[in-house]
Motif scaffolding. Structure first.
Motif, mmCIF file in Angstrom:
data_model
loop_
_atom_site.group_PDB
_atom_site.id
_atom_site.type_symbol
_atom_site.label_atom_id
_atom_site.label_comp_id
_atom_site.label_asym_id
_atom_site.label_seq_id
_atom_site.Cartn_x
_atom_site.Cartn_y
_atom_site.Cartn_z
ATOM 1 N N THR A 210 10.845 -4.075 13.008
ATOM 2 C CA THR A 210 10.449 -4.904 14.188
ATOM 3 C C THR A 210 11.490 -4.234 14.838
ATOM 4 O O THR A 210 12.354 -5.096 15.526
ATOM 5 N N ASN A 211 12.697 -3.309 14.215
ATOM 6 C CA ASN A 211 13.787 -2.564 15.153
ATOM 7 C C ASN A 211 12.902 -1.216 15.342
ATOM 8 O O ASN A 211 12.373 -1.099 14.023
ATOM 9 N N GLY A 212 13.723 -0.332 16.056
ATOM 10 C CA GLY A 212 13.961 1.057 15.640
ATOM 11 C C GLY A 212 15.211 0.856 15.696
ATOM 12 O O GLY A 212 16.200 0.369 15.705
ATOM 13 N N ALA A 213 15.366 2.513 16.049
ATOM 14 C CA ALA A 213 16.746 3.340 16.870
ATOM 15 C C ALA A 213 16.613 4.728 17.136
ATOM 16 O O ALA A 213 15.646 5.207 17.452
ATOM 17 N N VAL A 214 17.844 5.161 17.565
ATOM 18 C CA VAL A 214 17.844 6.485 18.610
ATOM 19 C C VAL A 214 18.566 7.411 18.325
ATOM 20 O O VAL A 214 19.742 6.745 17.906
ATOM 21 N N VAL A 215 18.674 8.759 17.653
ATOM 22 C CA VAL A 215 19.619 9.775 18.073
ATOM 23 C C VAL A 215 19.781 10.637 19.541
ATOM 24 O O VAL A 215 18.787 11.203 19.235
ATOM 25 N N GLN A 216 20.554 10.206 19.859
ATOM 26 C CA GLN A 216 20.318 10.981 20.980
ATOM 27 C C GLN A 216 20.721 12.784 20.975
ATOM 28 O O GLN A 216 21.539 12.449 20.236
ATOM 29 N N SER A 217 20.336 13.510 21.332
ATOM 30 C CA SER A 217 20.189 14.694 21.555
ATOM 31 C C SER A 217 21.788 15.824 22.687
ATOM 32 O O SER A 217 22.032 14.187 23.239
ATOM 33 N N THR A 218 22.155 16.547 22.429
ATOM 34 C CA THR A 218 23.369 16.589 23.030
ATOM 35 C C THR A 218 23.183 17.539 23.643
ATOM 36 O O THR A 218 22.848 19.009 23.144
ATOM 37 N N THR A 219 23.968 18.824 24.818
ATOM 38 C CA THR A 219 24.137 20.039 25.224
ATOM 39 C C THR A 219 24.025 20.690 23.527
ATOM 40 O O THR A 219 24.611 21.676 23.519
#
Length: 450
Positions: A210-219
């Motif tokens: 019931t939950n997730g996660a995010v790993v954001q990209s960067t330059t």
């Protein structure tokens, strides 16, 4: 348009088209939706929605706007299996590390695109005066005695007082306008070359996630990923990368995600059971048409959604902008007593101004050989600083970023004097240690591994 209720034809049963049809119908106009795909059977991916297998969420603003057109839509989506996710509790690893998860924010509804379309389509088709022709390919437009004739390849043509093009990124409207002898300006494009690969997973013990996660990209690290819960206990996992880092259909998602600057998504996916195949999507460039800017824009013709302005889908703005445009369309239809649609087309285009600035501003960071303007560099540097404040636990920074992400606030909120003061204090103080993984992530990893 005539003073009497005009007949409306919407080209495309995309979400933008369905919401436009709902707006016109609620304003009292008969509406026919023409859709190239045959829309029969249970919800499932379709050819006309290239990104149909990728994760989708309804941002808070998008759901609020859509609900004004379709009251009770949120409840219907939840009943169909959508998962409500508090984005303040969603583990998010940004450029400066893990953001705090102790400040509640706006909720989003997460579900697969086919189910979202199915629920919205059923609601729209239940409205009085709305009809749908599936398996119907439009080949052009003609003027017919002050009205429009929509030319259909297989079947009878349709006549309308107002035509709304909602046929998405593949819109043929520029070609149709040229065939009518009208000048067509080149669209503005910003394409950072982002590509996705997605796959559906479920917990091996059948326990719903019931939950997730995010790993954001960067330059500096142009790979990222996310995982979002969807209906039937599933978790839709996405890997993304820019340029040469774009994943292909043969990607090992566990290895790809495990190689990110934070390997949490790889650890998460390793404990899950895959369902189905990997789906790849690479049509992610931002493209904005100039419709309505010229004085010779034809009366009774409008473009909405991706047919007008398409965004990099990673920012999740497209459906929300389409919902805002549908509301504007409905308001105009309720109060119009004739006249040109050019002004309305310009208002529909202006509805995309802020999200366009956000999406293209971010994507330009990934383009080689481009030199940002001094203003763009300043905005980028300050946005990064506000992000650092958010990671450090500054509540105002977290709220301001959340409001901007959900299109509920103004970028001016990021320049609040309190944030300027907090940034100055942070720079004078000792360096903050990296935040540990949030407890919501640890709970998700535990649930995934049984």
């Amino acid at each position: 348009m005539p003073a009497a209720h005009p007949t409306v034809v919407v080209v495309g049963a995309s979400l933008a088209g369905l919401l436009a049809a709902a707006a016109a119908a609620r304003a009292g106009h008969p509406v026919t939706v023409l859709e190239r795909d045959a829309l029969t059977g249970p919800p499932g991916p379709r050819r006309g929605v290239a990104q149909g297998a990728q994760p989708h969420v309804l941002l808070h603003r998008g759901l609020a706007e859509a609900t004004t057109l379709l009251p009770g839509l949120g409840e219907d989506l939840l009943a169909a299996g959508a998962v409500r996710v508090d984005t303040g509790r969603l583990p998010w690893f940004g450029p400066a590390g893990w953001q705090p998860t102790d400040v509640p924010s706006y909720a989003v509804l997460s579900l697969t695109r086919p189910l979202l379309e199915h629920v919205v389509r059923e609601r729209v088709l239940a409205l009085p005066g709305v009809g749908l022709r599936g398996g119907c390919r439009v080949r052009g437009l003609e003027r017919a005695g002050g009205r429009w004739r929509v030319l259909v390849e297989d079947g009878p043509d349709e006549e309308a007082d107002l035509v709304v093009d909602a046929s998405g990124r593949g819109s043929r409207l520029p070609t149709w306008l040229a065939a009518l002898g009208l000048a067509v300006e080149e669209p503005e494009t910003v394409d950072a070359g982002l590509g996705y690969a997605s796959r559906l997973y479920r917990a091996r013990d059948g326990h719903p996630l019931t939950n997730g996660a995010v790993v954001q990209s960067t330059t500096d690290s142009p790979r990222g990923g996310l995982a979002l819960p969807v209906e039937d206990g599933g978790l839709l996992v996405l890997a993304c990368g820019y340029g040469e880092h774009r994943p292909d259909r043969d990607v090992d998602l566990v290895a790809y995600l495990g190689g990110l600057r934070e390997p949490a998504l790889g650890e998460l996916t390793a404990g899950l059971e895959p369902v189905g195949e990997v789906a790849v999507h690479r049509q992610t460039g931002n493209r904005r048409h100039q419709h309505g800017r010229r004085r010779d824009w034809p009366d009774g013709l409008l473009a909405v959604g991706d047919a007008l302005c398409a965004f990099n889908p990673v920012y999740g703005q497209g459906i929300t902008v389409a919902a805002i445009q549908a509301r504007l369309l409905g308001e105009a239809l309720r109060r119009r007593r004739g006249g040109s649609t050019r002004r309305l087309q310009r208002r529909l285009r202006a509805a995309a101004d802020l999200p366009w600035a956000v999406a293209t501003g971010e994507d330009r960071r990934y383009l080689d050989g481009t030199t940002p303007s001094p203003a763009a560099r300043l905005v980028g540097a300050w946005t990064t600083e506000v992000g650092n404040l958010a990671v450090a636990g500054d509540r105002r920074a977290l709220v301001a970023l959340g409001r901007l992400y959900h299109l509920m606030g103004s970028p001016l909120e990021l320049a609040h004097p309190a944030l300027l003061l907090a940034a100055a204090r942070r720079r004078r103080g000792p360096a903050q240690p990296s935040a540990p993984r949030p407890p919501e992530l640890e709970a998700l990893l535990t649930a995934a591994h049984g």
